[in-house]
Design an enzyme around this catalytic site. Structure first.
Site, short mmCIF file in Angstrom:
data_model
loop_
_atom_site.label_atom_id
_atom_site.label_comp_id
_atom_site.label_asym_id
_atom_site.label_seq_id
_atom_site.Cartn_x
_atom_site.Cartn_y
_atom_site.Cartn_z
N SER A 142 0.86 -1.19 0.00
CA SER A 142 0.00 0.00 0.00
C SER A 142 0.89 1.23 0.00
CB SER A 142 -0.85 -0.01 1.27
OG SER A 142 -1.47 1.23 1.49
N TYR A 155 -2.80 -0.36 10.62
CA TYR A 155 -2.74 -0.64 9.18
C TYR A 155 -1.37 -0.24 8.62
CZ TYR A 155 -4.16 -0.78 4.23
OH TYR A 155 -4.24 -1.06 2.88
N1 LIG Z 1 -8.63 0.03 -1.85
C1 LIG Z 1 -7.57 0.76 -1.60
O1 LIG Z 1 -7.63 2.01 -1.63
C2 LIG Z 1 -6.26 0.09 -1.26
C3 LIG Z 1 -5.11 0.89 -1.20
C4 LIG Z 1 -3.89 0.30 -0.89
C5 LIG Z 1 -3.82 -1.06 -0.66
N2 LIG Z 1 -4.95 -1.82 -0.70
C6 LIG Z 1 -4.81 -3.26 -0.43
O2 LIG Z 1 -5.36 -3.98 -1.50
C7 LIG Z 1 -5.74 -5.28 -1.04
C8 LIG Z 1 -7.13 -5.59 -1.56
O3 LIG Z 1 -8.05 -4.73 -0.93
P1 LIG Z 1 -9.33 -4.08 -1.66
O4 LIG Z 1 -9.20 -2.62 -1.51
O5 LIG Z 1 -9.52 -4.67 -2.99
O6 LIG Z 1 -10.47 -4.51 -0.63
P2 LIG Z 1 -11.65 -5.59 -0.72
O7 LIG Z 1 -12.25 -5.65 0.63
O8 LIG Z 1 -12.53 -5.29 -1.88
O9 LIG Z 1 -10.85 -6.95 -1.01
C9 LIG Z 1 -10.18 -7.66 -0.01
C10 LIG Z 1 -10.71 -9.09 0.02
O10 LIG Z 1 -9.99 -9.81 1.03
C11 LIG Z 1 -10.89 -10.71 1.64
N3 LIG Z 1 -10.42 -11.13 2.96
C12 LIG Z 1 -10.29 -10.36 4.07
N4 LIG Z 1 -9.87 -11.12 5.10
C13 LIG Z 1 -9.73 -12.39 4.63
C14 LIG Z 1 -9.34 -13.62 5.22
N5 LIG Z 1 -9.01 -13.69 6.52
N6 LIG Z 1 -9.32 -14.72 4.44
C15 LIG Z 1 -9.65 -14.66 3.13
N7 LIG Z 1 -10.05 -13.51 2.52
C16 LIG Z 1 -10.09 -12.40 3.27
C17 LIG Z 1 -12.19 -9.91 1.72
O11 LIG Z 1 -13.32 -10.75 1.91
C18 LIG Z 1 -12.20 -9.17 0.38
O12 LIG Z 1 -12.90 -9.88 -0.62
C19 LIG Z 1 -5.61 -5.24 0.48
O13 LIG Z 1 -4.41 -5.88 0.86
C20 LIG Z 1 -5.57 -3.76 0.79
O14 LIG Z 1 -4.89 -3.50 1.99
C21 LIG Z 1 -6.16 -1.28 -1.00
#
Ligand SMILES: NC(=O)c1ccc[n+]([C@@H]2O[C@H](COP(=O)([O-])OP(=O)(O)OC[C@H]3O[C@@H](n4cnc5c(N)ncnc54)[C@H](O)[C@@H]3O)[C@@H](O)[C@H]2O)c1
Length: 263
Positions: A142, A155
């Site tokens: 991130s 986080y």
């Molecule tokens: N959206 C943003 O702005 C952003 C920015 C930087 C980094 N990220 C990172 O991107 C990655 C994806 O996040 P996203 O934004 O697509 O969110 P999201 O919630 O849409 O996707 C994350 C998925 O992980 C699954 N998950 C959570 N805990 C779990 C577990 N214990 N076992 C199995 N599955 C699990 C959730 O059910 C979800 O479907 C994450 O690592 C997040 O930290 C997101």
């Protein structure tokens, strides 16, 4: 010919958001994917992508969830080329002073359990198969992997730890397995919150975010798929290991008076 023709992948956090978008791209590039998620939403991927995807509902913060994912890939296709540790949860930018002391241990365990322990468990479970295929590992970091204020202290600490995991595993596993990461800035998703803090899910894009970005646009969830593809590719990614590729819409070069010189 696709960039990932013939490759098989275990991909966590595949049910929604960035992960779901990358799985679609991986399949379009010729990969076959075990798509793992805690949410049953991941089962919808079979209707959309057919036999190229084996969905698995599992908790990747457990060893059993990760071994089940590897076994699914090996049973289906007999090999494993890529592990993507993408599942993540947020602390909804909760400052330390707003976390009651008695909730801190539980919140730390839960958030680090998903954001840091889960990719370590996944990497460990996949290791023998990845060494055999001379494959690669990709972990989702991130903006918060290298900067403050991209989340709360839990986080931010967890995503900094992800950076350390990538660098250390890249060293430990060279020359057999490449290990890299993608560090998105923002994407329009609803990340699950930390239950121990009483949180459910929160919009990743806050009011005012677009105006704060030098590039002045909220990227779609598809914006990161090409980077995950490049890192998994045995040709385009062949010289990369230990790298966290940043795609933060310019946040880390943001100006003081104006976000960008021409804004
Ligand atoms: N959206 C943003 O702005 C952003 C920015 C930087 C980094 N990220 C990172 O991107 C990655 C994806 O996040 P996203 O934004 O697509 O969110 P999201 O919630 O849409 O996707 C994350 C998925 O992980 C699954 N998950 C959570 N805990 C779990 C577990 N214990 N076992 C199995 N599955 C699990 C959730 O059910 C979800 O479907 C994450 O690592 C997040 O930290 C997101």
């Amino acid at each position: 010919m696709g960039a990932l023709d013939g490759q098989t992948v275990v991909f966590t956090g595949a049910g929604a958001g960035i992960g779901r978008a990358v799985v679609r791209r991986y399949v379009a590039e010729g990969a076959r994917v075990v798509a793992v998620d805690l949410s049953e939403q991941v089962l919808e991927l079979t209707d959309e992508l057919g036999d190229a995807v084996r969905p698995l509902v599992a908790d990747v913060s457990t060893w059993a969830g990760n071994t089940a994912a590897v076994a699914t890939a090996l049973d289906a296709w007999g090999r494993l080329d890529v592990f993507v540790g993408n599942a993540g949860i947020t602390d909804a930018a909760r400052p330390l002073e707003d976390i009651p002391g008695e909730q801190l241990t539980g919140a730390f365990g839960e958030l680090f359990g998903v954001n840091v322990l889960a990719p370590l468990l996944g990497a460990r479970a996949c290791l023998d198969a990845l060494i055999e295929s001379r494959g690669s590992i990709i972990i989702t970091g991130s903006f918060a992997s290298t900067n403050a204020a991209g989340g709360g202290v839990l986080y931010t600490a967890s995503k900094h730890a992800v950076h350390g995991v990538i660098r250390q595993l890249a060293y430990e596993l060279a020359p057999d397995v490449r290990v890299n990461g993608v560090a998105p800035g923002v994407a329009p998703t609803r990340l699950r919150g930390t239950t121990a803090l009483g949180q459910t899910a929160a919009d990743s894009v806050l009011d005012g975010t677009r105006e704060a970005l030098p590039l002045q646009e909220i990227p779609s969830v598809d914006a990161y798929s090409g980077l995950f593809t490049m890192l998994a590719s045995r040709t385009d990614g062949q010289a990369m290991t230990g790298v966290l590729v940043t795609a933060d819409s310019g946040l880390s070069v943001r100006g003081i008076a104006r976000p960008g010189g021409r804004v």
